[in-house]
Design a protein around this motif. Structure first.
Motif, PDB file in Angstrom:
ATOM      1  N   GLY A   1      -2.224 -22.124  -9.329  1.00  7.37           N
ATOM      2  CA  GLY A   1      -1.660 -22.883  -8.215  1.00  7.37           C
ATOM      3  C   GLY A   1      -1.692 -24.385  -8.382  1.00  7.37           C
ATOM      4  O   GLY A   1      -1.975 -25.104  -7.428  1.00  7.37           O
TER       5      GLY A   1
ATOM      6  N   CYS B   1       2.804 -27.137  -4.912  1.00 10.44           N
ATOM      7  CA  CYS B   1       2.700 -25.855  -4.186  1.00 10.44           C
ATOM      8  C   CYS B   1       3.522 -25.839  -2.894  1.00 10.44           C
ATOM      9  O   CYS B   1       3.088 -25.334  -1.865  1.00 10.44           O
TER      10      CYS B   1
ATOM     11  N   ASN C   1       3.944 -22.738  -0.580  1.00 14.86           N
ATOM     12  CA  ASN C   1       2.927 -22.312   0.390  1.00 14.86           C
ATOM     13  C   ASN C   1       3.370 -22.608   1.821  1.00 14.86           C
ATOM     14  O   ASN C   1       2.843 -22.028   2.764  1.00 14.86           O
TER      15      ASN C   1
ATOM     16  N   LYS D   1       5.277 -22.016   4.872  1.00 14.47           N
ATOM     17  CA  LYS D   1       5.879 -20.752   5.318  1.00 14.47           C
ATOM     18  C   LYS D   1       7.388 -20.838   5.495  1.00 14.47           C
ATOM     19  O   LYS D   1       8.107 -19.882   5.197  1.00 14.47           O
TER      20      LYS D   1
ATOM     21  N   LYS E   1       8.902 -20.966   1.952  1.00 16.09           N
ATOM     22  CA  LYS E   1       8.777 -19.635   1.354  1.00 16.09           C
ATOM     23  C   LYS E   1       9.844 -18.697   1.918  1.00 16.09           C
ATOM     24  O   LYS E   1      10.479 -17.945   1.170  1.00 16.09           O
TER      25      LYS E   1
ATOM     26  N   PRO F   1       2.671 -19.869  -4.722  1.00 15.21           N
ATOM     27  CA  PRO F   1       2.656 -21.264  -4.265  1.00 15.21           C
ATOM     28  C   PRO F   1       3.510 -22.227  -5.095  1.00 15.21           C
ATOM     29  O   PRO F   1       4.070 -23.181  -4.553  1.00 15.21           O
TER      30      PRO F   1
ATOM     31  N   GLU G   1      -3.240 -15.370  -6.125  1.00 16.48           N
ATOM     32  CA  GLU G   1      -2.646 -16.643  -5.724  1.00 16.48           C
ATOM     33  C   GLU G   1      -3.640 -17.785  -5.829  1.00 16.48           C
ATOM     34  O   GLU G   1      -4.831 -17.625  -5.593  1.00 16.48           O
TER      35      GLU G   1
ATOM     36  N   GLY H   1      -3.346 -24.447  -2.576  1.00 16.26           N
ATOM     37  CA  GLY H   1      -2.178 -25.072  -1.988  1.00 16.26           C
ATOM     38  C   GLY H   1      -2.331 -25.127  -0.491  1.00 16.26           C
ATOM     39  O   GLY H   1      -3.134 -24.401   0.085  1.00 16.26           O
TER      40      GLY H   1
ATOM     41  N   SER I   1      -1.017 -24.664   3.327  1.00 12.77           N
ATOM     42  CA  SER I   1      -0.061 -23.925   4.172  1.00 12.77           C
ATOM     43  C   SER I   1       0.237 -24.769   5.395  1.00 12.77           C
ATOM     44  O   SER I   1      -0.535 -25.640   5.762  1.00 12.77           O
TER      45      SER I   1
END
Length: 184
Positions: free
Chosen positions: A72, A76, A79, A81, A84, A108, A178, A181, A183
């Motif tokens: 990672g 990143c 990460n 959401k 992603k 990530p 994973e 990173g 979030s």
């Protein structure tokens, strides 16, 4: 210019871009593995421009890169959401039309995908579409400009059922390792 079909080289490994074949693809964020580190590994392994293609050393290099990615490193951004989800939605968007999406994971700092390319579609154009769309959307969400993905990607033609099953397991198990990173 027509897209290359069948076996060809992008300068370092043989690639197969054809219809109705399974492909394992990895693409990564621009800062996930520093270029200097890759150059050091190439020197360590004795990889030169003359021996880059399909060598055991080149396979070892990609193994080092994969292990580094799984820790990672880098920004990143995946990460986040929302980012992603943009990547996952892009992967799903042309499922059953341009390709069959078999398995995937968004890590990530990189993405692994197993697809079967459908007739009259090009692997390179599929990946370009994913990366272009997601980079533009992600940069807007993150309030940034500039490079998002590395220019290139790693692809591997799936040779047989054993390779197919091993690739699915690799993708599924990759999510269990994973790295770091932030979030949102």
């Amino acid at each position: 210019m027509d897209e290359l079909k069948g076996w060809h080289s992008r300068g370092y490994l043989s690639h197969y871009d054809g219809d109705e074949v399974y492909q394992f693809i990895t693409f990564r964020l621009y800062d996930s593995v520093p270029k200097e580190l890759i150059i050091n590994w190439q020197d360590e392994l004795g990889i030169t421009d003359d021996n880059k293609k399909d060598t055991d050393e080149y396979i070892k290099l990609h193994t080092k890169i994969a292990k580094y990615l799984d820790k990672g490193h880098g920004s990143c951004f995946l990460n986040n959401k929302t980012v992603k989800k943009i990547v996952e939605d892009a992967l799903m968007f042309h499922h059953k039309e341009r390709y069959d999406l078999i398995e995937w994971i968004v890590m990530p700092n990189h993405v692994h995908v197993l697809i079967k390319v459908n007739p009259n579609h090009s692997l390179s154009k599929i990946i370009h579409s994913w990366k272009s769309y997601t980079a533009n959307k992600a940069n807007k969400i993150l309030g940034r400009k500039g490079k998002f993905w590395m220019n290139d990607y790693y692809d591997r033609y799936i040779r047989n059922d054993k390779h197919f099953q091993a690739t699915i397991e690799y993708i599924r198990n990759n999510g269990r390792t994973e790295g770091k990173g932030e979030s949102d």
